[in-house]
Write a protein that holds these residues in place. Structure first.
Motif, PDB file in Angstrom:
ATOM      1  N   LEU A 102       0.853  -1.190   0.000  1.00 24.04           N
ATOM      2  CA  LEU A 102       0.000   0.000   0.000  1.00 24.04           C
ATOM      3  C   LEU A 102       0.890   1.241   0.000  1.00 24.04           C
ATOM      4  O   LEU A 102       1.849   1.329   0.767  1.00 24.04           O
ATOM      5  N   PHE A 103       0.558   2.210  -0.860  1.00 24.39           N
ATOM      6  CA  PHE A 103       1.430   3.364  -1.060  1.00 24.39           C
ATOM      7  C   PHE A 103       0.611   4.642  -1.085  1.00 24.39           C
ATOM      8  O   PHE A 103      -0.323   4.776  -1.872  1.00 24.39           O
TER       9      PHE A 103
ATOM     10  N   THR B  41       3.158  -1.131   4.162  1.00 28.56           N
ATOM     11  CA  THR B  41       2.637   0.227   3.978  1.00 28.56           C
ATOM     12  C   THR B  41       3.797   1.207   3.839  1.00 28.56           C
ATOM     13  O   THR B  41       4.828   1.074   4.498  1.00 28.56           O
ATOM     14  N   THR B  42       3.610   2.178   2.951  1.00 30.56           N
ATOM     15  CA  THR B  42       4.604   3.227   2.747  1.00 30.56           C
ATOM     16  C   THR B  42       3.881   4.558   2.590  1.00 30.56           C
ATOM     17  O   THR B  42       2.943   4.663   1.791  1.00 30.56           O
ATOM     18  N   VAL B  43       4.306   5.561   3.346  1.00 28.99           N
ATOM     19  CA  VAL B  43       3.745   6.911   3.257  1.00 28.99           C
ATOM     20  C   VAL B  43       4.879   7.875   2.947  1.00 28.99           C
ATOM     21  O   VAL B  43       5.898   7.884   3.654  1.00 28.99           O
TER      22      VAL B  43
ATOM     23  N   SER C  23       9.555   6.408  -8.335  1.00 25.31           N
ATOM     24  CA  SER C  23      10.705   6.089  -7.488  1.00 25.31           C
ATOM     25  C   SER C  23      10.453   4.809  -6.690  1.00 25.31           C
ATOM     26  O   SER C  23      11.337   3.942  -6.580  1.00 25.31           O
ATOM     27  N   PHE C  24       9.249   4.659  -6.160  1.00 25.43           N
ATOM     28  CA  PHE C  24       8.904   3.472  -5.384  1.00 25.43           C
ATOM     29  C   PHE C  24       8.908   2.230  -6.263  1.00 25.43           C
ATOM     30  O   PHE C  24       9.369   1.162  -5.851  1.00 25.43           O
ATOM     31  N   CYS C  25       8.418   2.372  -7.486  1.00 27.93           N
ATOM     32  CA  CYS C  25       8.411   1.241  -8.421  1.00 27.93           C
ATOM     33  C   CYS C  25       9.842   0.799  -8.741  1.00 27.93           C
ATOM     34  O   CYS C  25      10.122  -0.400  -8.853  1.00 27.93           O
ATOM     35  N   LYS C  26      10.743   1.750  -8.885  1.00 28.29           N
ATOM     36  CA  LYS C  26      12.131   1.401  -9.165  1.00 28.29           C
ATOM     37  C   LYS C  26      12.739   0.633  -8.000  1.00 28.29           C
ATOM     38  O   LYS C  26      13.569  -0.264  -8.194  1.00 28.29           O
ATOM     39  N   GLU C  27      12.338   0.968  -6.785  1.00 29.00           N
ATOM     40  CA  GLU C  27      12.850   0.269  -5.610  1.00 29.00           C
ATOM     41  C   GLU C  27      12.285  -1.149  -5.505  1.00 29.00           C
ATOM     42  O   GLU C  27      12.995  -2.098  -5.169  1.00 29.00           O
ATOM     43  N   ILE C  28      10.992  -1.277  -5.807  1.00 30.86           N
ATOM     44  CA  ILE C  28      10.280  -2.540  -5.576  1.00 30.86           C
ATOM     45  C   ILE C  28      10.305  -3.457  -6.789  1.00 30.86           C
ATOM     46  O   ILE C  28      10.297  -4.675  -6.662  1.00 30.86           O
ATOM     47  N   ASN C  29      10.330  -2.852  -8.004  1.00 32.13           N
ATOM     48  CA  ASN C  29      10.180  -3.604  -9.255  1.00 32.13           C
ATOM     49  C   ASN C  29       8.923  -4.483  -9.194  1.00 32.13           C
ATOM     50  O   ASN C  29       9.000  -5.721  -9.189  1.00 32.13           O
TER      51      ASN C  29
END
Length: 226
Positions: free
Chosen positions: A34-35, A84-86, A97-103
């Motif tokens: 969740l973002f 969860t990330t806020v 940026s989050f997608c690059k971290e998580i792939n």
């Protein structure tokens, strides 16, 4: 383990998308991330924003996303792994940026707008994600619930398919759900591909996706979106 990112702003549309993503994750044996992105309120005068107001904003976002996590875990019988990330900032930049971290395996988002087409195409955040993210984006219209995915559709202009079609990702999705793949090509009444070019493009795509045995559909209409 595969991860499904779910951007949420706690609107009904995004909460529905979160429920959809949780059911999808159960099927795909994936984690749900969740973002949420918040933005500090801009002062309307030279008086700075009170620190407590900013703290309340952060606390509210954190509480809301934790409540959503608890609800989804209860819904899944505590079978899902949910994080969860806020973050603070611009939505599009923070999501990328989050997608690059998580792939991620996929990004699942709610859709907005008055008409069915607007709900899919014109929600500003959803549209930005569809245009700019390099990962699969699943757009969930309001009220839509997850059911078994039996058919996947690929809309294609049949041009430069070797470069434009992400065959590996499409193949993985089709195999994941043991679904059938349907390829749709729409030729506008004017300025469309000639029949010979369309058939050449279709043959190239058929070879690219041959292990999926795709079914091709050809239509002619002046409004491709419709």
């Amino acid at each position: 383990m595969k991860t499904i990112i779910v951007p949420v702003d706690f609107s009904p549309a995004s909460l529905n998308a979160a429920n959809y993503a949780a059911d999808l994750a159960s099927t795909a044996n994936a984690t749900v991330a969740l973002f949420h992105v918040y933005t500090f309120p801009m002062p309307v005068s030279e008086i700075p924003v009170a620190p407590m107001s900013i703290e309340e904003l952060i606390d509210s976002a954190t509480q809301n996303i934790n409540d959503l996590k608890a609800g989804l875990q209860h819904r899944s019988g505590n079978q899902l792994n949910i994080t969860t990330t806020v973050r603070e900032g611009g939505f599009a930049l923070q999501l990328e940026s989050f997608c690059k971290e998580i792939n991620p395996y996929a990004v699942v988002m709610g859709a907005f707008g008055k008409s069915a087409l607007e709900r899919v195409l014109f929600g500003s955040n959803t549209l930005a994600a569809m245009k700019h993210l390099s990962w699969p984006v699943i757009v969930v219209p309001p009220g839509t619930r997850y059911t078994s995915i039996l058919k996947l559709g690929l809309a294609c202009d049949l041009q430069n398919v070797q470069e434009s079609v992400h065959a590996d990702k499409i193949t993985a999705l089709v195999k994941e759900f043991n679904a059938s793949l349907h390829v749709l090509h729409i030729t506008p009444e004017k300025h469309g591909l000639a029949a010979e070019e369309a058939l050449e493009g279709a043959e190239a795509l058929k070879q690219l996706l041959k292990e999926l045995n795709p079914v091709f559909h050809f239509m002619q209409h002046h409004d491709v979106d419709e």
